[in-house]
Write a protein that holds these residues in place. Structure first.
Motif, PDB file in Angstrom:
ATOM      1  N   UNK A  57      -4.366 -14.399  -7.137  1.00  0.00           N
ATOM      2  CA  UNK A  57      -3.632 -13.197  -6.758  1.00  0.00           C
ATOM      3  C   UNK A  57      -3.397 -12.365  -8.013  1.00  0.00           C
ATOM      4  N   UNK A  58      -3.405 -11.059  -7.856  1.00  0.00           N
ATOM      5  CA  UNK A  58      -3.139 -10.175  -8.984  1.00  0.00           C
ATOM      6  C   UNK A  58      -2.024  -9.218  -8.590  1.00  0.00           C
ATOM      7  N   UNK A  59      -0.947  -9.260  -9.361  1.00  0.00           N
ATOM      8  CA  UNK A  59       0.179  -8.362  -9.128  1.00  0.00           C
ATOM      9  C   UNK A  59       0.104  -7.211 -10.115  1.00  0.00           C
ATOM     10  N   UNK A  60       0.646  -6.075  -9.708  1.00  0.00           N
ATOM     11  CA  UNK A  60       0.716  -4.894 -10.560  1.00  0.00           C
ATOM     12  C   UNK A  60       1.987  -4.142 -10.203  1.00  0.00           C
ATOM     13  N   UNK A  61       2.242  -3.066 -10.922  1.00  0.00           N
ATOM     14  CA  UNK A  61       3.409  -2.225 -10.674  1.00  0.00           C
ATOM     15  C   UNK A  61       2.914  -0.846 -10.255  1.00  0.00           C
ATOM     16  N   UNK A  62       3.573  -0.273  -9.251  1.00  0.00           N
ATOM     17  CA  UNK A  62       3.270   1.104  -8.861  1.00  0.00           C
ATOM     18  C   UNK A  62       4.574   1.831  -8.582  1.00  0.00           C
ATOM     19  N   UNK A  63       4.513   3.141  -8.578  1.00  0.00           N
ATOM     20  CA  UNK A  63       5.686   3.959  -8.275  1.00  0.00           C
ATOM     21  C   UNK A  63       5.684   4.275  -6.783  1.00  0.00           C
ATOM     22  N   UNK A  64       6.841   4.078  -6.158  1.00  0.00           N
ATOM     23  CA  UNK A  64       7.012   4.349  -4.727  1.00  0.00           C
ATOM     24  C   UNK A  64       8.265   5.204  -4.541  1.00  0.00           C
ATOM     25  N   UNK A  65       8.624   5.435  -3.303  1.00  0.00           N
ATOM     26  CA  UNK A  65       9.857   6.148  -3.000  1.00  0.00           C
ATOM     27  C   UNK A  65      11.095   5.398  -3.466  1.00  0.00           C
ATOM     28  N   UNK A  75      -2.541  -2.937  -3.233  1.00  0.00           N
ATOM     29  CA  UNK A  75      -1.299  -2.218  -3.548  1.00  0.00           C
ATOM     30  C   UNK A  75      -0.257  -2.314  -2.437  1.00  0.00           C
ATOM     31  N   UNK A  76      -0.251  -3.431  -1.707  1.00  0.00           N
ATOM     32  CA  UNK A  76       0.792  -3.658  -0.709  1.00  0.00           C
ATOM     33  C   UNK A  76       2.053  -4.160  -1.409  1.00  0.00           C
ATOM     34  N   UNK A  77       3.188  -3.623  -1.004  1.00  0.00           N
ATOM     35  CA  UNK A  77       4.487  -3.996  -1.554  1.00  0.00           C
ATOM     36  C   UNK A  77       4.744  -5.479  -1.335  1.00  0.00           C
ATOM     37  N   UNK A  78       5.320  -6.123  -2.344  1.00  0.00           N
ATOM     38  CA  UNK A  78       5.758  -7.506  -2.183  1.00  0.00           C
ATOM     39  C   UNK A  78       7.285  -7.537  -2.157  1.00  0.00           C
ATOM     40  N   UNK A  79       7.800  -8.499  -1.421  1.00  0.00           N
ATOM     41  CA  UNK A  79       9.235  -8.610  -1.181  1.00  0.00           C
ATOM     42  C   UNK A  79       9.747  -9.987  -1.581  1.00  0.00           C
ATOM     43  N   UNK A  80      11.041 -10.040  -1.855  1.00  0.00           N
ATOM     44  CA  UNK A  80      11.741 -11.310  -2.011  1.00  0.00           C
ATOM     45  C   UNK A  80      12.678 -11.469  -0.825  1.00  0.00           C
ATOM     46  N   UNK A  81      12.985 -12.709  -0.502  1.00  0.00           N
ATOM     47  CA  UNK A  81      13.824 -13.076   0.638  1.00  0.00           C
ATOM     48  C   UNK A  81      15.083 -13.718   0.092  1.00  0.00           C
ATOM     49  N   UNK A  82      16.236 -13.142   0.377  1.00  0.00           N
ATOM     50  CA  UNK A  82      17.483 -13.649  -0.194  1.00  0.00           C
ATOM     51  C   UNK A  82      17.865 -15.046   0.288  1.00  0.00           C
ATOM     52  N   UNK A  83      17.217 -15.542   1.310  1.00  0.00           N
ATOM     53  CA  UNK A  83      17.511 -16.895   1.802  1.00  0.00           C
ATOM     54  C   UNK A  83      16.828 -17.967   0.940  1.00  0.00           C
ATOM     55  N   UNK A  84      15.774 -17.576   0.212  1.00  0.00           N
ATOM     56  CA  UNK A  84      15.064 -18.531  -0.642  1.00  0.00           C
ATOM     57  C   UNK A  84      15.958 -18.979  -1.795  1.00  0.00           C
ATOM     58  N   UNK A 144       3.946  -3.058   6.922  1.00  0.00           N
ATOM     59  CA  UNK A 144       3.483  -2.163   5.849  1.00  0.00           C
ATOM     60  C   UNK A 144       1.982  -1.971   6.042  1.00  0.00           C
ATOM     61  N   UNK A 145       1.584  -0.748   6.338  1.00  0.00           N
ATOM     62  CA  UNK A 145       0.192  -0.487   6.696  1.00  0.00           C
ATOM     63  C   UNK A 145      -0.658   0.030   5.543  1.00  0.00           C
ATOM     64  N   UNK A 146      -0.041   0.747   4.617  1.00  0.00           N
ATOM     65  CA  UNK A 146      -0.839   1.350   3.548  1.00  0.00           C
ATOM     66  C   UNK A 146      -0.181   1.107   2.193  1.00  0.00           C
ATOM     67  N   UNK A 147      -0.918   1.331   1.113  1.00  0.00           N
ATOM     68  CA  UNK A 147      -0.353   1.118  -0.224  1.00  0.00           C
ATOM     69  C   UNK A 147       0.979   1.834  -0.405  1.00  0.00           C
ATOM     70  N   UNK A 148       1.937   1.104  -0.960  1.00  0.00           N
ATOM     71  CA  UNK A 148       3.237   1.691  -1.256  1.00  0.00           C
ATOM     72  C   UNK A 148       4.223   1.747  -0.106  1.00  0.00           C
ATOM     73  N   UNK A 149       3.805   1.376   1.112  1.00  0.00           N
ATOM     74  CA  UNK A 149       4.761   1.322   2.230  1.00  0.00           C
ATOM     75  C   UNK A 149       5.873   0.349   1.879  1.00  0.00           C
ATOM     76  N   UNK A 150       7.098   0.684   2.243  1.00  0.00           N
ATOM     77  CA  UNK A 150       8.252  -0.192   1.982  1.00  0.00           C
ATOM     78  C   UNK A 150       9.109  -0.329   3.245  1.00  0.00           C
ATOM     79  N   UNK A 151       8.460  -0.518   4.367  1.00  0.00           N
ATOM     80  CA  UNK A 151       9.167  -0.606   5.652  1.00  0.00           C
ATOM     81  C   UNK A 151      10.052  -1.840   5.751  1.00  0.00           C
ATOM     82  N   UNK A 152       9.815  -2.837   4.912  1.00  0.00           N
ATOM     83  CA  UNK A 152      10.620  -4.055   4.950  1.00  0.00           C
ATOM     84  C   UNK A 152      11.875  -3.999   4.090  1.00  0.00           C
ATOM     85  N   UNK A 153      12.027  -2.934   3.313  1.00  0.00           N
ATOM     86  CA  UNK A 153      13.152  -2.828   2.385  1.00  0.00           C
ATOM     87  C   UNK A 153      14.492  -2.902   3.100  1.00  0.00           C
TER      88      UNK A 153
END
Length: 173
Positions: A57-65, A75-84, A144-153
């Motif tokens: 896997x390769x992670x990177x940083x991008x600018x989003x809203x 370029x799909x957003x990655x999330x953390x889960x506070x229950x972990x 999240x359908x496209x790069x930079x989507x943050x619908x899970x935020x």
């Protein structure tokens, strides 16, 4: 008539796959046959294929809203889960369908803006290696359908909130 047959077939498919033990659904969504679901997600949306890692896997940083965020494949957003807790995932079953884990075949790679010393992995119950960043297991969000989507935020789903990840490995927002 075709529409009625389609709805009947879809309902039968949902019933056939919706057999699960208890739930911890605190999102307000109505689970089907004991299954945990993500807010507003139909069973077909939960099956949306997410980026598959065929190597490291390769992670990177991008600018989003939301500002600068960590992204994975395509370029799909990655999330953390506070229950972990303690770098281990607590998202399995229906949760992992709505929030597919970021997995890696081999050591994950640090792309532009990623701090290599914060990258790691942990072995999931299914044997796959899930990518961690700053000791947080990482996930995609199926809606999240496209790069930079943050619908899970900031969604509260499967017992806790989900947040995009900042370049320093902390939750955004």
């Amino acid at each position: 008539m075709k529409k009625l047959l389609y709805v009947g077939a879809l309902a039968l498919g949902v019933l056939a796959t919706g057999c699960g033990a208890g739930t911890d659904n605190t999102s307000g969504a109505s689970p089907v046959a004991g299954e945990e679901t993500s807010p507003g997600m139909s069973p077909s949306e939960m099956m949306t294929p997410m980026p598959a890692e065929t190597g490291p896997a390769k992670l990177a940083v991008m600018t989003s809203g939301l500002g600068k965020i960590v992204v994975g494949t395509n370029e799909h957003t990655v999330y953390l889960f506070e229950k972990d807790k303690n770098g281990k995932s607590s998202c399995t079953g229906a949760c992992a369908e709505a929030w597919p884990p970021v997995v890696s075949q081999g050591k994950p790679e640090a792309g532009e803006g990623i701090k290599a010393n914060l990258l790691g992995t942990h072995k999931r119950a299914d044997g796959k290696m899930q990518v961690t960043y700053n000791n947080h297991p990482l996930y995609y969000f199926a809606k999240d359908e496209k790069p930079g989507d943050t619908k899970g935020q900031k969604l509260k789903d499967f017992g806790a909130e989900w947040f995009a990840v900042s370049p320093d490995g902390k939750k955004v927002g």
